[in-house]
Design a protein around this motif. Structure first.
Motif, PDB file in Angstrom:
ATOM      1  N   ALA A 232       0.842  -1.193   0.000  1.00  0.00           N
ATOM      2  CA  ALA A 232       0.000   0.000   0.000  1.00  0.00           C
ATOM      3  C   ALA A 232       0.875   1.239   0.000  1.00  0.00           C
ATOM      4  O   ALA A 232       2.038   1.203   0.437  1.00  0.00           O
ATOM      5  N   ARG A 233       0.311   2.331  -0.466  1.00  0.00           N
ATOM      6  CA  ARG A 233       0.961   3.649  -0.398  1.00  0.00           C
ATOM      7  C   ARG A 233      -0.078   4.630   0.106  1.00  0.00           C
ATOM      8  O   ARG A 233      -1.258   4.576  -0.269  1.00  0.00           O
ATOM      9  N   TYR A 234       0.374   5.520   0.979  1.00  0.00           N
ATOM     10  CA  TYR A 234      -0.528   6.540   1.523  1.00  0.00           C
ATOM     11  C   TYR A 234       0.178   7.879   1.528  1.00  0.00           C
ATOM     12  O   TYR A 234       1.323   7.982   1.967  1.00  0.00           O
ATOM     13  N   ARG A 235      -0.487   8.898   1.026  1.00  0.00           N
ATOM     14  CA  ARG A 235       0.063  10.255   1.022  1.00  0.00           C
ATOM     15  C   ARG A 235      -1.022  11.200   1.539  1.00  0.00           C
ATOM     16  O   ARG A 235      -2.070  11.376   0.908  1.00  0.00           O
ATOM     17  N   THR A 258     -10.862  -9.857   4.600  1.00  0.00           N
ATOM     18  CA  THR A 258     -11.570  -8.679   4.105  1.00  0.00           C
ATOM     19  C   THR A 258     -10.585  -7.567   3.803  1.00  0.00           C
ATOM     20  O   THR A 258      -9.671  -7.310   4.593  1.00  0.00           O
ATOM     21  N   VAL A 259     -10.783  -6.929   2.666  1.00  0.00           N
ATOM     22  CA  VAL A 259      -9.967  -5.792   2.251  1.00  0.00           C
ATOM     23  C   VAL A 259     -10.892  -4.592   2.078  1.00  0.00           C
ATOM     24  O   VAL A 259     -11.919  -4.689   1.407  1.00  0.00           O
ATOM     25  N   VAL A 260     -10.528  -3.464   2.691  1.00  0.00           N
ATOM     26  CA  VAL A 260     -11.348  -2.262   2.558  1.00  0.00           C
ATOM     27  C   VAL A 260     -10.462  -1.070   2.219  1.00  0.00           C
ATOM     28  O   VAL A 260      -9.298  -1.010   2.629  1.00  0.00           O
ATOM     29  N   ILE A 261     -11.026  -0.150   1.479  1.00  0.00           N
ATOM     30  CA  ILE A 261     -10.385   1.136   1.252  1.00  0.00           C
ATOM     31  C   ILE A 261     -11.491   2.173   1.222  1.00  0.00           C
ATOM     32  O   ILE A 261     -12.588   1.904   0.709  1.00  0.00           O
ATOM     33  N   GLY A 262     -11.249   3.329   1.825  1.00  0.00           N
ATOM     34  CA  GLY A 262     -12.336   4.296   1.928  1.00  0.00           C
ATOM     35  C   GLY A 262     -11.848   5.721   2.058  1.00  0.00           C
ATOM     36  O   GLY A 262     -10.650   5.996   2.165  1.00  0.00           O
ATOM     37  N   ASP A 263     -12.821   6.617   2.062  1.00  0.00           N
ATOM     38  CA  ASP A 263     -12.555   8.057   2.126  1.00  0.00           C
ATOM     39  C   ASP A 263     -13.674   8.690   2.926  1.00  0.00           C
ATOM     40  O   ASP A 263     -14.851   8.592   2.555  1.00  0.00           O
ATOM     41  N   LEU A 381      -6.291  -3.921  -7.554  1.00  0.00           N
ATOM     42  CA  LEU A 381      -5.851  -2.575  -7.162  1.00  0.00           C
ATOM     43  C   LEU A 381      -7.035  -1.771  -6.656  1.00  0.00           C
ATOM     44  O   LEU A 381      -7.999  -1.531  -7.395  1.00  0.00           O
ATOM     45  N   LEU A 382      -6.966  -1.358  -5.408  1.00  0.00           N
ATOM     46  CA  LEU A 382      -7.980  -0.493  -4.815  1.00  0.00           C
ATOM     47  C   LEU A 382      -7.375   0.891  -4.620  1.00  0.00           C
ATOM     48  O   LEU A 382      -6.193   1.007  -4.252  1.00  0.00           O
ATOM     49  N   TYR A 383      -8.154   1.937  -4.826  1.00  0.00           N
ATOM     50  CA  TYR A 383      -7.629   3.302  -4.723  1.00  0.00           C
ATOM     51  C   TYR A 383      -8.735   4.248  -4.282  1.00  0.00           C
ATOM     52  O   TYR A 383      -9.936   3.936  -4.416  1.00  0.00           O
ATOM     53  N   THR A 384      -8.349   5.406  -3.778  1.00  0.00           N
ATOM     54  CA  THR A 384      -9.321   6.426  -3.379  1.00  0.00           C
ATOM     55  C   THR A 384      -9.397   7.509  -4.453  1.00  0.00           C
ATOM     56  O   THR A 384      -8.602   7.541  -5.395  1.00  0.00           O
ATOM     57  N   ASP A 385     -10.359   8.433  -4.288  1.00  0.00           N
ATOM     58  CA  ASP A 385     -10.540   9.470  -5.314  1.00  0.00           C
ATOM     59  C   ASP A 385      -9.406  10.486  -5.328  1.00  0.00           C
ATOM     60  O   ASP A 385      -9.363  11.345  -6.207  1.00  0.00           O
ATOM     61  N   GLY A 386      -8.469  10.373  -4.362  1.00  0.00           N
ATOM     62  CA  GLY A 386      -7.269  11.192  -4.449  1.00  0.00           C
ATOM     63  C   GLY A 386      -6.414  10.843  -5.645  1.00  0.00           C
ATOM     64  O   GLY A 386      -5.532  11.620  -6.032  1.00  0.00           O
ATOM     65  N   VAL A 387      -6.684   9.674  -6.251  1.00  0.00           N
ATOM     66  CA  VAL A 387      -5.975   9.256  -7.456  1.00  0.00           C
ATOM     67  C   VAL A 387      -6.688   9.772  -8.697  1.00  0.00           C
ATOM     68  O   VAL A 387      -6.157  10.588  -9.462  1.00  0.00           O
ATOM     69  N   GLY A 430       1.838  18.166 -10.368  1.00  0.00           N
ATOM     70  CA  GLY A 430       2.800  19.221 -10.666  1.00  0.00           C
ATOM     71  C   GLY A 430       3.091  20.145  -9.507  1.00  0.00           C
ATOM     72  O   GLY A 430       3.266  21.348  -9.688  1.00  0.00           O
ATOM     73  N   GLY A 431       3.148  19.603  -8.281  1.00  0.00           N
ATOM     74  CA  GLY A 431       3.500  20.420  -7.124  1.00  0.00           C
ATOM     75  C   GLY A 431       2.344  21.150  -6.485  1.00  0.00           C
ATOM     76  O   GLY A 431       2.532  21.854  -5.492  1.00  0.00           O
ATOM     77  N   GLU A 432       1.140  21.006  -7.015  1.00  0.00           N
ATOM     78  CA  GLU A 432      -0.034  21.669  -6.429  1.00  0.00           C
ATOM     79  C   GLU A 432      -0.566  20.858  -5.250  1.00  0.00           C
ATOM     80  O   GLU A 432      -0.169  19.717  -5.023  1.00  0.00           O
ATOM     81  N   GLY A 433      -1.470  21.479  -4.503  1.00  0.00           N
ATOM     82  CA  GLY A 433      -2.100  20.775  -3.403  1.00  0.00           C
ATOM     83  C   GLY A 433      -2.944  19.616  -3.897  1.00  0.00           C
ATOM     84  O   GLY A 433      -3.376  19.589  -5.059  1.00  0.00           O
ATOM     85  N   HIS A 434      -3.186  18.649  -3.022  1.00  0.00           N
ATOM     86  CA  HIS A 434      -3.931  17.467  -3.441  1.00  0.00           C
ATOM     87  C   HIS A 434      -4.727  16.921  -2.268  1.00  0.00           C
ATOM     88  O   HIS A 434      -4.497  17.249  -1.097  1.00  0.00           O
ATOM     89  N   ASP A 435      -5.669  16.067  -2.577  1.00  0.00           N
ATOM     90  CA  ASP A 435      -6.436  15.357  -1.565  1.00  0.00           C
ATOM     91  C   ASP A 435      -5.588  14.200  -1.031  1.00  0.00           C
ATOM     92  O   ASP A 435      -4.522  13.890  -1.578  1.00  0.00           O
ATOM     93  N   ASP A 436      -6.060  13.574   0.045  1.00  0.00           N
ATOM     94  CA  ASP A 436      -5.383  12.370   0.516  1.00  0.00           C
ATOM     95  C   ASP A 436      -5.372  11.319  -0.594  1.00  0.00           C
ATOM     96  O   ASP A 436      -6.332  11.196  -1.363  1.00  0.00           O
ATOM     97  N   ILE A 437      -4.286  10.568  -0.662  1.00  0.00           N
ATOM     98  CA  ILE A 437      -4.127   9.541  -1.695  1.00  0.00           C
ATOM     99  C   ILE A 437      -3.834   8.214  -1.005  1.00  0.00           C
ATOM    100  O   ILE A 437      -2.915   8.121  -0.188  1.00  0.00           O
TER     101      ILE A 437
END
Length: 446
Positions: A232-235, A258-263, A381-387, A430-437
């Motif tokens: 996993a990777r978290y930012r 069980t595998v979960v991913i959420g926001d 592959l599970l991902y959040t909307d930060g991607v 490109g160096g801008e702010g972002h949501d949690d990933i």
């Protein structure tokens, strides 16, 4: 014991006007006292560490307020004390604070803790050896003070906000008696020390609470299952903390997990608290029934009972080991969350057709389940909307861009895949702010 104050014998006849040189000397003394308090306040405010504040208080007190000083700070276990003959300015350096455990209820320290007053003892009226034995809990410090052949001992309660947080003790050597003005100056210095100690204690307590909270809410370590690899990777969206509104979790037995991913809605600590609540609710629900639809239904009802109406999007997958062919049997349900992607061995990318409403808003929700298989060598592959919702100079990163990226990593390890996805998203921003990933990959290694 009532406060006793020594007064030096006057050099002039009572009632006689004071000479000009006496008035000038008084003004100089007053100015020196004001300057000492101002400088001390600035130096005490430099640190928000209780230990350093105590050390600095001792070093400021000597020799301005006495020939030896001790600071005791109370805590739930008793007290911490530090003292020195010269405040570390010339000879022996003041040692680190030392714990002394529970205070004797009849000791002078315990008495001042209860009443918070000032006590002045003099060799003319008291056995200062006995006073020091009652007031100074460490033998090594008592020996330092007694070696001065003290003429007076002054103890000032460190009172702040109606609470006595500690005691400042100063000792003078032979032929140095305290005047009323010096007692008041020591009391004023004690008030400044009390405020500095209280501020440092509050800061350390809040820092400790924040650290404990972060430790609880940080993404968990992934379990190790036979014939399954995961990474996993978290930012976080915040540069100051590694917790936020995105989360993932894996729990259960190796043949049924069980595998979960959420926001969760929001960012920062508040989102992190809701994240911890959601993760614990999911673990509890899955312990009873691993059906993804029932897990999401339970989470929805629990969230709806909270005073603050906040919602969670989530993808929940149950993975079970097949009997003979080595496949992992997957059952998926989603609550307002992007469904995971399946990277096949030949580079094909599939997306299970699963949809559902976010949890925490609408009562009595039910969720549909979708079944699929993860064959040996294939990755989920599970991902959040930060991607997919990461915005850069050329718009959103998007799910289509993610699907086009994945075939290049067919056969790669989960760690490599997660790192690649994170890196491409960061470059897109490109160096801008972002949501949690958050990105989580699970590969069937059968």
């Amino acid at each position: 014991m009532d406060t006793a104050v020594n007064r030096q014998t006057p050099d002039r006849v009572p009632g006689q006007p004071r000479r000009r040189d006496e008035r000038s000397s008084d003004r100089a003394s007053d100015w020196a006292a004001v300057k000492f308090i101002q400088d001390s306040s600035q130096q005490l405010a430099v640190s928000l560490n209780v230990r350093r504040t105590m050390l600095r208080a001792v070093r400021l007190a000597v020799p301005q307020l006495g020939d030896w000083a001790m600071v005791a700070v109370f805590d739930d276990m008793g007290a911490w004390v530090v003292g020195g003959p010269d405040g570390g300015s010339g000879g022996a350096r003041s040692a680190d604070p030392v714990p002394v455990g529970r205070l004797d209820p009849g000791s002078a320290l315990a008495r001042i803790k209860r009443v918070g007053h000032t006590e002045l003892r003099t060799a003319r009226d008291d056995d200062l050896g006995a006073v020091l034995r009652d007031l100074v809990p460490l033998e090594s410090l008592r020996e330092q003070a007694e070696s001065l052949e003290p003429s007076s001992v002054l103890a000032v309660g460190l009172d702040s906000g109606g609470t006595t947080n500690g005691v400042l003790v100063t000792v003078t050597g032979p032929d140095r008696a305290y005047t009323d003005g010096e007692v008041r100056l020591t009391e004023e210095f004690g008030r400044r020390v009390a405020v500095a100690v209280q501020s440092a204690k509050l800061y350390e307590e809040r820092a400790e609470m924040a650290e404990a909270l972060q430790e609880t809410l940080r993404p968990p370590e992934l379990p190790q299952y036979p014939e399954v690899r995961m990474a996993a990777r978290y930012r976080s969206s915040s540069e100051r903390t590694d917790i936020g509104g995105d989360f993932y979790d894996v729990h259960g037995a190796s043949d049924d997990f069980t595998v979960v991913i959420g926001d969760v809605c929001g960012k920062g600590i508040r989102a992190g608290v809701l994240t911890g609540q959601a993760r614990q609710t999911i673990r509890t629900a899955a312990h009873i029934d691993r059906s993804p639809s029932r897990v999401l239904r339970t989470l929805n009802e629990v969230l709806r009972t909270q005073p603050e109406k906040r919602f969670v999007s989530l993808a929940c997958v149950r993975l079970r080991r097949g009997r003979d062919d080595g496949d992992l049997l997957a059952t998926l349900a989603v609550a307002g969350h992007p469904p995971p992607l399946v990277l096949r061995r030949d580079g094909t990318v599939d997306e299970p057709d699963a949809r559902g409403t976010v949890a925490g808003i609408v009562p009595n929700l039910s969720y549909d389940e979708v079944d699929f298989r993860l064959a040996p060598g294939e990755t989920l592959l599970l991902y959040t909307d930060g991607v997919d919702e990461a915005r850069g100079p050329y718009g959103f990163f998007g799910a289509d861009r993610l699907r086009r990226l994945l075939p290049h990593y067919a056969g790669a390890s989960p760690a490599t895949l997660c790192e690649a996805v994170e890196q491409h998203v960061v470059e897109h921003i490109g160096g801008e702010g972002h949501d949690d990933i958050a990105v989580l990959a699970i590969r069937n290694e059968s």
